[in-house]
Design a protein around this motif. Structure first.
Motif, mmCIF file in Angstrom:
data_model
loop_
_atom_site.group_PDB
_atom_site.id
_atom_site.type_symbol
_atom_site.label_atom_id
_atom_site.label_comp_id
_atom_site.label_asym_id
_atom_site.label_seq_id
_atom_site.Cartn_x
_atom_site.Cartn_y
_atom_site.Cartn_z
ATOM 1 N N PRO A 1 0.835 -1.205 0.000
ATOM 2 C CA PRO A 1 0.000 0.000 0.000
ATOM 3 C C PRO A 1 0.871 1.258 0.000
ATOM 4 O O PRO A 1 1.886 1.305 0.693
ATOM 5 C CB PRO A 1 -0.787 -0.129 1.320
ATOM 6 N N GLY A 2 0.460 2.245 -0.767
ATOM 7 C CA GLY A 2 1.204 3.514 -0.815
ATOM 8 C C GLY A 2 1.914 3.697 -2.136
ATOM 9 O O GLY A 2 2.117 4.822 -2.602
ATOM 10 N N LEU A 3 2.287 2.584 -2.762
ATOM 11 C CA LEU A 3 3.055 2.679 -4.010
ATOM 12 C C LEU A 3 2.250 3.375 -5.110
ATOM 13 O O LEU A 3 2.753 4.270 -5.798
ATOM 14 C CB LEU A 3 3.478 1.280 -4.466
ATOM 15 N N GLY A 4 0.998 2.967 -5.242
ATOM 16 C CA GLY A 4 0.156 3.543 -6.289
ATOM 17 C C GLY A 4 0.023 5.052 -6.137
ATOM 18 O O GLY A 4 0.093 5.804 -7.115
ATOM 19 N N GLU A 5 -0.138 5.480 -4.905
ATOM 20 C CA GLU A 5 -0.330 6.910 -4.628
ATOM 21 C C GLU A 5 0.924 7.716 -5.013
ATOM 22 O O GLU A 5 0.829 8.796 -5.601
ATOM 23 C CB GLU A 5 -0.617 7.048 -3.128
ATOM 24 N N ILE A 6 2.086 7.161 -4.687
ATOM 25 C CA ILE A 6 3.351 7.857 -4.997
ATOM 26 C C ILE A 6 3.523 8.013 -6.509
ATOM 27 O O ILE A 6 3.874 9.084 -7.013
ATOM 28 C CB ILE A 6 4.548 7.076 -4.415
ATOM 29 N N ILE A 7 3.276 6.948 -7.215
ATOM 30 C CA ILE A 7 3.442 6.985 -8.675
ATOM 31 C C ILE A 7 2.420 7.949 -9.292
ATOM 32 O O ILE A 7 2.762 8.801 -10.117
ATOM 33 C CB ILE A 7 3.280 5.567 -9.271
ATOM 34 N N THR A 8 1.182 7.812 -8.851
ATOM 35 C CA THR A 8 0.111 8.644 -9.413
ATOM 36 C C THR A 8 0.390 10.126 -9.209
ATOM 37 O O THR A 8 0.220 10.938 -10.117
ATOM 38 C CB THR A 8 -1.237 8.270 -8.747
#
Lengths: 305, 305
Positions: free
Chosen positions: B93-100
């Motif tokens: 969790p968190g990876l998607g938010e950073i990339i986005t």
């Protein structure tokens, strides 16, 4: 005291032909300023034996990845080196949030104070000043908010000729001489003429970093007469239309700006990955502005005073 | 069909001695799986002539920078290459938010579909499956949520001996033979014995990637008997206490896990930047588990079937 620019990377968009993405290290009188920070910048700094602990100010022109994806890694490595000195970031809105989020998910509480200085990309403003230098933003025209940076040494003192110092000179007299003033008596008469005891100040040097931008004459007045201008040249002029569409410049356009701004020397870079051989960039630019050099990784440009 | 692992980087935390941060490329029967993606991974992929367009699945073990700071750059470069194929990310969790967020600030709308598959770091689960392979997470014990990945080829068909194929074999008969079954007549009698027409299936190969983790015997059952185990070895055993404090393992501990899990071969890496010479890691591990090799950038480990 030196004024020198080290090229750490000079490619645009994606790395190609062993050319890294954009980053430059400017050293002004022993103070290090890192300008942009593409992926792998910390590896480049290591490669060129730069002590990253000495970097206290990092300037990010805009938030395209080839100009800042290496920043979080560098910040992390400084932490792993147990840095305690403050680090100052100067960049467009959004940069602080990106860095903060990545530190948060990795559970990192930095060992040093990190200061975000948010830049207004719309108008020129002074973002840094110390006793030796001022740094101004240069609004550029790109697909997203983007600024260049203008580094100017402040006026320097007159240089006192040691052999000519008189015993009766007070400290105030010395200050007056450095300021270019004559030494006067109590009644206001000139006792010692400044020119007999000093040499003129050394030149105040200047460097303008302009990446990324469409051809934009609006910057000419601001960068007039700088000693060194870095101007992006992503394409050759046979792709001028592509340059315009993508808000980039050609080598010829970079040279036109250099000519109009009457700069001392033009440095071009930010080459598109479509070009394996970059020598045509220099040839093209030199037809408009003779004193043009190419940004090549690992090379250092010295500006004499 | 190959099963091979390319080491793109094997250093921990910060790059040192020309050793890059963690990344590995596993190729299973022509499908490429990128495992972790430290800063500079795209440069390494370029260096080793990997076509990044072929990568469709990227696995991120945890959100410490040395394992994922290169991801956004790789994603961007794929976009600049005008990729259209789907890309699948598997991470905590968190990876998607950073990339986005980073794509958003750069005004990038990717040219290809990017899918985030959020991993639950608490329990083993199958995160990928196709007709050839399954990929399971291996919960590890680190300072932040972290998983390893277990790649297992599915059981393979019996290999039909071409010269022995009979004219009267139907397609269903062929399927039966590949499944290891005998061919039977309408009354259920065996007409052809499988063993007369096929060779046994080739071995189903397996690879377990375990980084970063404290010494943790809880993983032994899950990785039992894998052909190749990568286990982090950040320190030598004279710094075992430091390893425990930082939720890392020593070379000796990695070898103990390999021994208990009765793996075919142990590969160690994730060396601390304090070690210039990494040969003592192999020496230490081999005292416990003889078949140990070092993760060295650019080297490829082949697993035969």
């Amino acid at each position: 005291m030196g004024f020198e620019l080290k090229i750490l990377g000079a490619n645009s968009a994606k790395p190609a032909y062993n050319r890294n993405q954009t980053s430059q290290l400017l050293t002004v009188q022993n103070e290090l300023f890192l300008i942009d920070c593409g992926e792998g910048t910390q590896l480049q700094l290591g490669h060129y034996k730069t002590k990253i602990s000495r970097i206290r100010h990092i300037f990010i022109s805009h938030l395209h990845g080839d100009h800042f994806f290496g920043l979080i890694g560098l910040i992390s490595t400084m932490h792993l080196q147990r840095r305690t000195t403050d680090l100052n970031l100067y960049g467009p809105p959004g940069l602080g949030e990106i860095i903060t989020m990545q530190l948060k998910v990795s559970g990192t509480v930095l060992s040093y104070p990190l200061h975000f200085n948010e830049i207004n990309p719309q108008k020129p403003s002074c973002v840094f000043e110390n006793d030796k230098i001022t740094i101004q933003t240069i609004p550029l025209i790109h697909r997203i908010p983007c600024v260049g940076f203008l580094f100017r040494e402040k006026p320097k003192p007159h240089r006192i000729i040691k052999e000519k110092i008189q015993k009766e000179f007070s400290l105030l007299d010395m200050v007056a001489l450095k300021n270019g003033e004559d030494i006067k008596g109590e009644n206001g008469d000139i006792i010692y003429k400044n020119g007999d005891f000093t040499l003129p100040p050394k030149k105040s040097r200047s460097y303008a970093y302009c990446s990324d931008t469409r051809y934009h004459e609006g910057i000419v007045d601001q960068i007039k007469g700088v000693d060194l201008l870095y101007h992006e040249a992503t394409f050759l002029s046979d792709r001028e239309q592509r340059a315009t569409e993508t808000f980039h410049a050609t080598a010829q356009q970079a040279a036109l700006i250099a000519k109009k701004a009457e700069v001392g020397k033009l440095l071009i870079g930010h080459y598109s990955s479509r070009y394996k051989d970059i020598t045509p960039f220099q040839t093209e630019a030199q037809q408009v502005f003779e004193n043009t050099i190419l940004a090549i990784e690992g090379e250092t440009i010295y500006i004499e005073d």
